[in-house]
Design a protein around this motif. Structure first.
Motif, PDB file in Angstrom:
ATOM      1  N   SER A 188      17.318  19.565  16.631  1.00 38.76           N
ATOM      2  CA  SER A 188      16.088  18.833  16.318  1.00 38.76           C
ATOM      3  C   SER A 188      15.100  19.798  15.682  1.00 38.76           C
ATOM      4  N   GLY A 189      14.142  19.278  15.001  1.00 32.38           N
ATOM      5  CA  GLY A 189      13.128  20.114  14.373  1.00 32.38           C
ATOM      6  C   GLY A 189      11.813  19.366  14.286  1.00 32.38           C
ATOM      7  N   HIS A 190      10.773  20.097  14.032  1.00 30.97           N
ATOM      8  CA  HIS A 190       9.451  19.484  13.911  1.00 30.97           C
ATOM      9  C   HIS A 190       8.912  19.733  12.512  1.00 30.97           C
ATOM     10  N   LEU A 191       8.288  18.714  11.965  1.00 32.32           N
ATOM     11  CA  LEU A 191       7.633  18.873  10.666  1.00 32.32           C
ATOM     12  C   LEU A 191       6.135  18.640  10.843  1.00 32.32           C
ATOM     13  N   PHE A 192       5.354  19.600  10.388  1.00 35.39           N
ATOM     14  CA  PHE A 192       3.896  19.485  10.452  1.00 35.39           C
ATOM     15  C   PHE A 192       3.333  19.500   9.033  1.00 35.39           C
ATOM     16  N   LEU A 193       2.444  18.561   8.734  1.00 39.19           N
ATOM     17  CA  LEU A 193       1.722  18.590   7.458  1.00 39.19           C
ATOM     18  C   LEU A 193       0.246  18.768   7.793  1.00 39.19           C
ATOM     19  N   ILE A 194      -0.328  19.872   7.332  1.00 36.15           N
ATOM     20  CA  ILE A 194      -1.728  20.170   7.620  1.00 36.15           C
ATOM     21  C   ILE A 194      -2.504  19.906   6.332  1.00 36.15           C
ATOM     22  N   ASN A 195      -3.192  18.792   6.282  1.00 34.20           N
ATOM     23  CA  ASN A 195      -3.880  18.402   5.048  1.00 34.20           C
ATOM     24  C   ASN A 195      -5.327  18.873   5.039  1.00 34.20           C
ATOM     25  N   SER A 196      -5.680  19.541   3.971  1.00 30.85           N
ATOM     26  CA  SER A 196      -7.067  19.972   3.801  1.00 30.85           C
ATOM     27  C   SER A 196      -7.937  18.740   3.526  1.00 30.85           C
ATOM     28  N   VAL A 197      -9.206  18.810   3.913  1.00 31.87           N
ATOM     29  CA  VAL A 197     -10.098  17.670   3.657  1.00 31.87           C
ATOM     30  C   VAL A 197     -10.977  17.932   2.429  1.00 31.87           C
ATOM     31  N   GLU A 198     -10.543  18.886   1.620  1.00 25.54           N
ATOM     32  CA  GLU A 198     -11.266  19.240   0.398  1.00 25.54           C
ATOM     33  C   GLU A 198     -11.548  17.999  -0.469  1.00 25.54           C
ATOM     34  N   SER A 199     -10.547  17.099  -0.585  1.00 25.02           N
ATOM     35  CA  SER A 199     -10.720  15.886  -1.397  1.00 25.02           C
ATOM     36  C   SER A 199     -10.763  14.658  -0.485  1.00 25.02           C
ATOM     37  N   LEU A 200     -11.581  14.740   0.556  1.00 25.86           N
ATOM     38  CA  LEU A 200     -11.593  13.662   1.549  1.00 25.86           C
ATOM     39  C   LEU A 200     -11.970  12.303   0.948  1.00 25.86           C
ATOM     40  N   ASP A 201     -12.992  12.291   0.092  1.00 27.70           N
ATOM     41  CA  ASP A 201     -13.409  11.014  -0.508  1.00 27.70           C
ATOM     42  C   ASP A 201     -12.269  10.405  -1.312  1.00 27.70           C
ATOM     43  N   TRP A 202     -11.571  11.285  -2.063  1.00 31.15           N
ATOM     44  CA  TRP A 202     -10.431  10.793  -2.843  1.00 31.15           C
ATOM     45  C   TRP A 202      -9.352  10.250  -1.900  1.00 31.15           C
ATOM     46  N   LEU A 203      -9.062  10.988  -0.827  1.00 34.33           N
ATOM     47  CA  LEU A 203      -8.002  10.574   0.100  1.00 34.33           C
ATOM     48  C   LEU A 203      -8.306   9.208   0.723  1.00 34.33           C
ATOM     49  N   LYS A 204      -9.564   9.040   1.140  1.00 30.63           N
ATOM     50  CA  LYS A 204      -9.947   7.757   1.759  1.00 30.63           C
ATOM     51  C   LYS A 204      -9.754   6.612   0.753  1.00 30.63           C
ATOM     52  N   LYS A 205     -10.163   6.864  -0.482  1.00 28.50           N
ATOM     53  CA  LYS A 205     -10.019   5.826  -1.512  1.00 28.50           C
ATOM     54  C   LYS A 205      -8.534   5.550  -1.767  1.00 28.50           C
ATOM     55  N   ALA A 206      -7.734   6.619  -1.828  1.00 24.63           N
ATOM     56  CA  ALA A 206      -6.297   6.450  -2.081  1.00 24.63           C
ATOM     57  C   ALA A 206      -5.637   5.646  -0.954  1.00 24.63           C
ATOM     58  N   ILE A 207      -6.058   5.895   0.284  1.00 29.36           N
ATOM     59  CA  ILE A 207      -5.502   5.141   1.424  1.00 29.36           C
ATOM     60  C   ILE A 207      -5.874   3.666   1.292  1.00 29.36           C
ATOM     61  N   HIS A 208      -7.126   3.399   0.926  1.00 29.61           N
ATOM     62  CA  HIS A 208      -7.568   1.991   0.780  1.00 29.61           C
ATOM     63  C   HIS A 208      -6.885   1.324  -0.414  1.00 29.61           C
ATOM     64  N   ASP A 209      -6.667   2.081  -1.494  1.00 28.27           N
ATOM     65  CA  ASP A 209      -5.944   1.520  -2.647  1.00 28.27           C
ATOM     66  C   ASP A 209      -4.524   1.145  -2.245  1.00 28.27           C
ATOM     67  N   TYR A 210      -3.900   2.014  -1.441  1.00 32.83           N
ATOM     68  CA  TYR A 210      -2.545   1.737  -0.953  1.00 32.83           C
ATOM     69  C   TYR A 210      -2.556   0.449  -0.113  1.00 32.83           C
ATOM     70  N   MET A 211      -3.532   0.353   0.770  1.00 36.47           N
ATOM     71  CA  MET A 211      -3.617  -0.833   1.641  1.00 36.47           C
ATOM     72  C   MET A 211      -3.822  -2.102   0.816  1.00 36.47           C
ATOM     73  N   LYS A 212      -4.650  -1.994  -0.209  1.00 39.95           N
ATOM     74  CA  LYS A 212      -4.892  -3.166  -1.073  1.00 39.95           C
ATOM     75  C   LYS A 212      -3.620  -3.524  -1.836  1.00 39.95           C
ATOM     76  N   HIS A 213      -2.957  -2.498  -2.384  1.00 38.17           N
ATOM     77  CA  HIS A 213      -1.765  -2.731  -3.200  1.00 38.17           C
ATOM     78  C   HIS A 213      -0.689  -3.472  -2.409  1.00 38.17           C
ATOM     79  N   TYR A 214      -0.524  -3.113  -1.154  1.00 39.31           N
ATOM     80  CA  TYR A 214       0.521  -3.752  -0.355  1.00 39.31           C
ATOM     81  C   TYR A 214      -0.028  -4.889   0.505  1.00 39.31           C
ATOM     82  N   GLY A 215      -1.195  -5.385   0.132  1.00 38.23           N
ATOM     83  CA  GLY A 215      -1.738  -6.572   0.797  1.00 38.23           C
ATOM     84  C   GLY A 215      -2.333  -6.310   2.164  1.00 38.23           C
ATOM     85  N   TYR A 216      -2.564  -5.033   2.500  1.00 34.39           N
ATOM     86  CA  TYR A 216      -3.086  -4.739   3.829  1.00 34.39           C
ATOM     87  C   TYR A 216      -4.587  -4.988   3.938  1.00 34.39           C
ATOM     88  N   GLU A 217      -5.242  -5.132   2.789  1.00 34.44           N
ATOM     89  CA  GLU A 217      -6.700  -5.388   2.846  1.00 34.44           C
ATOM     90  C   GLU A 217      -7.029  -6.656   2.079  1.00 34.44           C
TER      91      GLU A 217
END
Lengths: 217, 128
Positions: A188-217
């Motif tokens: 077994s193994g563990h995978l960690f992704l440590i994401n910087s919040v440098e582009s936090l505004d972009w990330l939040k928008k990208a998450i919401h765009d994803y949700m809209k695209h797949y009908g989640y919003e």
């Protein structure tokens, strides 16, 4: 959005990001299963918002051991950027090597050559898993990332410092973790992704765009 | 005819997305569960016409939930919606009795067509 707060993502945003990682890890598992011919059992990903100073402790707590590890590090750089770590135990690394190359090849090598081969094997496995997972995440977020070469960083996290350029001590990082296991093999193994919040505004928008695209919003 | 739909997924976002993707042409009744165990419990009490089932979930996985559901009703219409795109996973769940497997994130068209197939299966027009 001020990245200096622990609630930089709402519960819904965290859930959506976790779902994106779940999909991305599914892709990584399928790539790995193709290469080594083993069935990969997926686990429910975990998401935490942590300060850089808390990350090492979090990782050690999650993997539940602090020595006898092989750690592969790789950085990804796009609008989403950060560090990925694949953590395997020494024993698991040996087993992986025998799965990929067979025991016969090892018999003809001396101890240091076997150790080198093990390092190269886990580094390549890390490259495949991290690449498949991060690339699929970037694709779902309509981003494009480039990578530093995977690097074997040894056996423990203590003393390891995340680069300040990416992870300001005063801000938080979005940490995603998942566990993978190979069926019928004690690996077994563990995978960690440590994401910087440098582009936090972009990330939040990208998450919401994803949700809209797949009908989640 | 499909009336009651049970959605089992630990992600609220995934459940919301599935619900939204389902055509609004019928007065469907929706039921939700966030892990395999509560999904099986809901299946017992609600007796849904179709189940959308995730696989990677806490408490009880979707694989286990599928086995339990098929023990309760061997004619259950279970549509697996999963991020696990390994061929062996697809083979396993189909062998265990799932009607269809859809990879995440599902498109609206995939959801609409899977619901149509589930309807035909329940009416006996289509076999597993």
């Amino acid at each position: 959005m001020n990245p200096g707060h622990r609630d930089i993502l709402t519960e819904l945003e965290k859930d959506a990001f976790k779902e994106i990682i779940n999909i991305a890890f599914g892709k990584a598992a399928a790539s790995l299963a193709d290469i080594i011919g083993l069935y990969v059992i997926l686990s429910v990903p975990k998401i935490e918002i942590l300060q850089p100073g808390e990350i090492q402790q979090f990782i050690e707590r999650e993997i539940n051991e602090t020595k006898g590890l092989n750690i592969i590090e790789q950085y990804y750089i796009g609008k989403i950027r950060g560090a990925a770590f694949l953590v395997l135990s020494y024993e698991n690394s040996k087993l992986l090597l025998s799965l990929l190359d067979g025991a016969e090849q090892q018999e003809s090598l001396n101890f240091s050559s076997i150790a080198m081969l093990e390092q190269e094997t886990v580094t390549e496995i890390g490259n495949i898993i991290i690449g498949a997972c991060v690339s699929k995440t970037a694709e779902l977020l309509k981003d494009f990332v480039t990578y530093t070469p995977p690097r074997f960083i040894g056996g423990k996290f203590s003393g390891y410092d995340l680069p300040q350029k990416l992870f300001d001590k005063e801000t938080y990082a979005i940490v995603l973790k998942t566990l993978f296991q190979f069926e019928n093999k004690d690996i077994s193994g563990h995978l960690f992704l440590i994401n910087s919040v440098e582009s936090l505004d972009w990330l939040k928008k990208a998450i919401h765009d994803y949700m809209k695209h797949y009908g989640y919003e | 005819m499909i009336k009651k739909i049970l959605i089992v997924d630990d992600s609220i976002v995934a459940r919301m997305g599935l619900k939204k993707a389902i055509p609004k042409d019928m007065p469907y009744e929706f039921y939700e569960a966030s892990d395999g165990a509560s999904g099986v419990e809901q299946f017992k009490t609600v007796a849904p016409d179709v189940v959308f089932l995730d696989l990677t979930m806490p408490v009880m996985t979707g694989f286990q939930a599928l086995d339990e559901i098929m023990k309760i009703d061997k004619n259950a219409a279970v549509i697996v919606v999963t991020a696990d795109i390994q061929k062996k996973t697809m083979d396993r769940v189909l062998e265990a009795g799932a009607l269809l497997v859809i990879s995440k994130p599902p498109s609206q068209e995939e959801i609409r067509s899977s619901l149509e197939k589930a309807g035909k299966f329940k009416e006996g027009v289509m076999k597993r």
